[in-house]
Design an enzyme around this catalytic site. Structure first.
Site, PDB file in Angstrom:
ATOM      1  N   LYS A  83      36.515  37.260  35.459  1.00  0.00           N
ATOM      2  CA  LYS A  83      37.343  36.860  36.608  1.00  0.00           C
ATOM      3  C   LYS A  83      36.527  36.862  37.898  1.00  0.00           C
ATOM      4  CE  LYS A  83      41.450  38.327  39.238  1.00  0.00           C
ATOM      5  NZ  LYS A  83      42.626  39.218  39.243  1.00  0.00           N
ATOM      6  N   GLU A 133      48.329  39.023  44.706  1.00  0.00           N
ATOM      7  CA  GLU A 133      48.652  40.223  43.931  1.00  0.00           C
ATOM      8  C   GLU A 133      49.390  41.295  44.738  1.00  0.00           C
ATOM      9  OE1 GLU A 133      44.888  41.212  42.222  1.00  0.00           O
ATOM     10  OE2 GLU A 133      44.944  39.529  40.826  1.00  0.00           O
ATOM     11  N   ASP A 143      49.983  38.338  35.317  1.00  0.00           N
ATOM     12  CA  ASP A 143      48.956  39.041  36.075  1.00  0.00           C
ATOM     13  C   ASP A 143      47.644  38.840  35.327  1.00  0.00           C
ATOM     14  OD1 ASP A 143      47.229  40.765  37.341  1.00  0.00           O
ATOM     15  OD2 ASP A 143      48.314  42.604  36.835  1.00  0.00           O
ATOM     16  N   ASP A 148      46.084  47.771  46.770  1.00  0.00           N
ATOM     17  CA  ASP A 148      45.911  47.219  45.421  1.00  0.00           C
ATOM     18  C   ASP A 148      44.439  47.258  45.017  1.00  0.00           C
ATOM     19  OD1 ASP A 148      45.908  45.814  43.059  1.00  0.00           O
ATOM     20  OD2 ASP A 148      46.726  43.964  43.872  1.00  0.00           O
TER      21      ASP A 148
END
Length: 570
Positions: A68, A145, A6, A168
């Site tokens: 990211k 994800e 992850d 999420d």
């Protein structure tokens, strides 16, 4: 050995499928969560994880986080006089996780399943794959994800038939997926999301409110060291409200103290714009899946930001029930990636599990509309693959020139949902030579192939000659060529990485330096002396002496950390 990773905005984790179940792998500090931070030490050594996060406050110009969000862009981070792309910084985090896995498993790790936000673009996915290659990993699969989170939950419910929604909310991105689970088949019905909505945005909004309410000089926003310290205080207060009803934001600068009381009601009022933005992707995913909230059997939470009570309350109000949080939301995506790794390795325990996914956004080309006679309206978007189509998928459409006199046809590829291409994301273009022939024989068949990794391939075939052309991405900053990846891999391999077995000591020193800047008076002097003593003990390079000194220094750090939060700094 294939591991599941992850790769998060705030924290990253690595897990493995072992003995019939997913298992998280601790890092060298014994933690499952590795902060997604990179820092360059004074001697040019690269630090990752917690040690780098501690240096965000003391050495902001040599440290980077939240990179990211810039995957698939030309953004450059200058650390210690060297420029890094977001995928290179991500590669350093992936390399650290790879080494942690190898230390725990006692064997080389060469392959990985890496998770990405469901709403990541083609360029962002390719940048993530490049980051894996730069870390020395063969990326077996890019896994969405929320799909990973669903796998982690579904592994315990494989005999049930259920419909559920994965909510999420991570550090930097928000994804929603609606899934069906029946007879061992996990089918993603619809996905939606927002790549710029996460826990970091809540922190930034609170920080802006703190500046306004406490009348902090706006000029301090340009002070990197002050801002990193303030952001850490805001993050701490936000976390505190997850466990207590009240918290106080407090900071000092140039002899002046600034404070702002904070409770749940104030937090909800300040963050109302962000909470409102969470609704739209949920509504879109349910609409695309042709479901109402009453049709869902459960709501699954993933991502550390879902720990916030204001988020959980909003989810409960939205769906009319409390969400499921049986699995730690920080860990569920990594565990799901490990399940996918087990599927990839054909583990017998997973023989009855089948998984399907969808394209999270529409993919198509730019077209013109004929208005009559010689008039055209340009810049319209024509989808070839509609969003939430089950993948892998391959679809083809035919296109024709506006005039019999044209000698080429330009295919401009876009992703998005807007009617006009100017409001969508350009993925690239290709010019197709055509003959000056009238009629339907002068067309071009454009085929889009979208694979399970979320990567797009485009082929255009001239109807008359059957000649096929492949799309070449032009000017896409997120796509490194194979030669560029080799070059950057060689450059990263030459970097001096801090030894994994000594990172514990380096992290303690970084923490001590951060606390030294926070404290004042006698406490600051005492911590300074303790720092010097610990550094001398490490210089002796005797493991037993270092361990004893580390134990003593750790106790001092815990004491001073407590003091700093109580503001007893004089």
């Amino acid at each position: 050995m294939i591991v599941g990773i992850d790769l998060g905005t705030t924290n990253s984790l690595v897990a493995v499928w072992q003995n019939g179940e997913p298992r998280l792998i601790p890092n060298s500090l014994g933690d499952f969560l590795t902060p997604s931070c990179v820092s360059v030490d004074e001697d040019g050594t690269i630090l990752t994880g917690k040690a780098a996060r501690e240096r965000l406050q003391t050495h902001p110009a040599q440290s980077a986080a939240v990179f990211k969000r810039h995957m698939g862009s030309n953004m450059q981070f200058n650390l210690g006089g060297r420029n890094f792309r977001a995928e290179e910084l991500s590669a350093l985090i992936l390399r650290a996780l790879k080494e942690d896995a190898e230390a725990a498993l006692g064997q080389p790790v060469t392959e990985a399943i890496i998770t990405v936000p469901a709403y990541f673009s083609d360029a962002q996915r390719k940048a993530t794959r490049a980051a894996g290659q730069l870390a020395g990993l063969k990326v077996e699969r890019l896994l969405n994800e929320p799909t990973a989170a669903a796998l982690a939950y579904g592994i315990h419910q494989r005999d049930q038939e259920t419909q559920f929604l994965v909510f999420d909310l991570g550090g930097g991105t928000f994804d929603v997926s609606v899934l069906d689970l029946f007879e061992g088949v996990m089918e993603v019905r619809a996905s939606a999301g927002d790549n710029f909505l996460g826990g970091e945005d809540f922190v930034n909004l609170l920080t802006d409110e703190f500046f306004k309410q406490a009348a902090i000089p706006v000029a301090l926003k340009n002070d990197g060291r002050f801002m990193q310290s303030l952001l850490a205080q805001v993050e701490q207060a936000k976390r505190q409200l997850s466990e207590a009803s009240q918290a106080t934001l407090q900071t000092h600068h140039a002899g002046t103290s600034y404070s702002m009381p904070l409770d749940e009601a104030a937090l909800e009022r300040i963050c109302a714009p962000l909470l409102a933005r969470l609704r739209s992707p949920v509504e879109r995913a349910l609409r695309d899946a042709n479901l109402h909230t009453a049709n869902l059997d459960s709501i699954v939470l993933a991502g550390g930001a879902t720990r916030m009570p204001i988020v959980r309350r909003m989810v409960a109000r939205m769906f009319g029930r409390f969400p499921s949080c049986d699995i730690n939301p920080d860990e569920v995506v990594a565990l799901g990636a490990a399940v996918q790794a087990g599927l990839k390795m054909n583990d017998a325990a997973l023989d009855e599990i089948v998984m399907t996914d969808v394209a999270p956004y529409s993919l198509g080309v730019e077209v013109s509309m004929h208005l009559g006679r010689d008039q055209f309206s340009y810049g319209h978007f024509d989808p070839i693959i509609e969003r939430n189509t089950v993948v892998p998928v391959s679809k083809v459409k035919s296109y024709y020139p506006n005039s019999d006199k044209q000698t080429s046809l330009r295919i401009n590829v876009f992703q998005g949902e807007a009617r006009m291409v100017r409001d969508n994301i350009s993925l690239g273009s290709i010019d197709i030579p055509i003959a000056q022939v009238a009629g339907q024989d002068n067309g071009v068949d454009v085929r889009f192939t979208y694979d399970a990794n979320g990567l797009l391939q485009v082929e255009a075939t001239v109807t008359l000659t059957k000649q096929t052309h492949a799309l070449v991405i032009e000017g896409n900053p997120g796509v490194l060529s194979p030669d560029e990846i080799k070059e950057r891999f060689a450059a990263l391999s030459e970097l001096k990485i801090h030894p994994r077995d000594r990172i514990e000591f380096r992290t303690m020193l970084a923490r001590g330096e951060r606390l030294y800047q926070q404290l004042r008076g006698a406490a600051r002097e005492e911590l300074g002396r303790q720092l010097m003593q610990f550094e001398r003990a490490l210089e002796a390079q005797d493991d037993r002496t270092s361990r004893q000194a580390a134990k003593t220094f750790q106790e001092m750090l815990e004491y001073f950390e407590h003091q700093s939060f109580l503001n007893l700094d004089e």
